[in-house]
Enzyme design. Sequence first.
Site, short mmCIF file in Angstrom:
data_model
loop_
_atom_site.label_atom_id
_atom_site.label_comp_id
_atom_site.label_asym_id
_atom_site.label_seq_id
_atom_site.Cartn_x
_atom_site.Cartn_y
_atom_site.Cartn_z
N SER A 21 0.77 -1.13 0.13
CA SER A 21 0.05 0.15 0.13
C SER A 21 0.93 1.19 -0.13
O SER A 21 1.95 1.18 -0.34
CB SER A 21 -0.99 -0.14 1.25
OG SER A 21 -1.88 0.97 1.07
N ASN A 22 0.50 2.55 0.55
CA ASN A 22 1.22 3.67 0.35
C ASN A 22 0.28 4.42 1.61
O ASN A 22 -0.21 4.05 2.39
CB ASN A 22 1.14 4.46 -0.87
CG ASN A 22 -0.34 4.55 -1.44
OD1 ASN A 22 -1.19 5.50 -0.72
ND2 ASN A 22 -0.73 3.85 -2.12
#
Length: 225
Positions: A21-22
Amino acid sequence: MDILVTAGPTREHLDPVRFLSNRSTGKMGFAIAQAAAERGHAVTLVAGPVSLPTPPGVTRVDVVSARDLLAAVERLLPAHAALVMCAAVADWRPAAASARKLKKAEMRPVLALEPNPDILRTVRPLKGGRLFVGFAAETGDPLAEARRKLADKGLDLIVANDVSQPDAGFAVDTNRVTFLTAEEHAPVALPLQSKLDVGRALVAWLERRAAAAPHSASQASPETA
Ligand code: CTP
């Protein structure tokens, strides 16, 4: 105007407990949805996994992965006159995902990835008279990259920001952005302000643009697109 906003990160699961993810928290996209609802627009907010309350009056659709986000945007776009792609879409996903938690011994030290779809590029054929807005979050001077993405993704407006600044990046309530449009060559740099005020400026831009072309954006429908 019916406005579709995407916000937050996507998660690309490797197994039920692990994902790529980020750092996106969804704050900017939720602020845009709030600003649009405050002005009386009908807002649908497609949100990746975030821990934020839904702004009053906003219809929320939760998604997890980039492919979920694409499916939601493809389904919802025909009923909307504007798309604001604020989501931080993961560009890659694990090539294989397991339905059960993987054991350490079964995992390899190198993860095979495959590309996710580019949502803006994929829905570009559905644009018709709709207004499309993208974001370019970069580290360092974002303008050259933002200009490239504006043209490459066929956008009406791109909002550029430098996420390496402590007061303008992830998880903070302020932002310092520059608006770049397809028509006007001079970028418009907005001062440091709350994400809600950036959202208000973006909604004002959408309203001005829709008023300037009343037979396109404000009347976009599955039939006219
Ligand atoms: N975007 C998208 N689909 C993706 C990735 C990004 O629609 N798979 C959208 C984002 O929501 C944003 C814009 O495209 O509005 C620019 O996103 P960004 O991550 O900056 O661009 P990328 O195309 O991923 O380019 P790069 O990684 O080379 O910077």
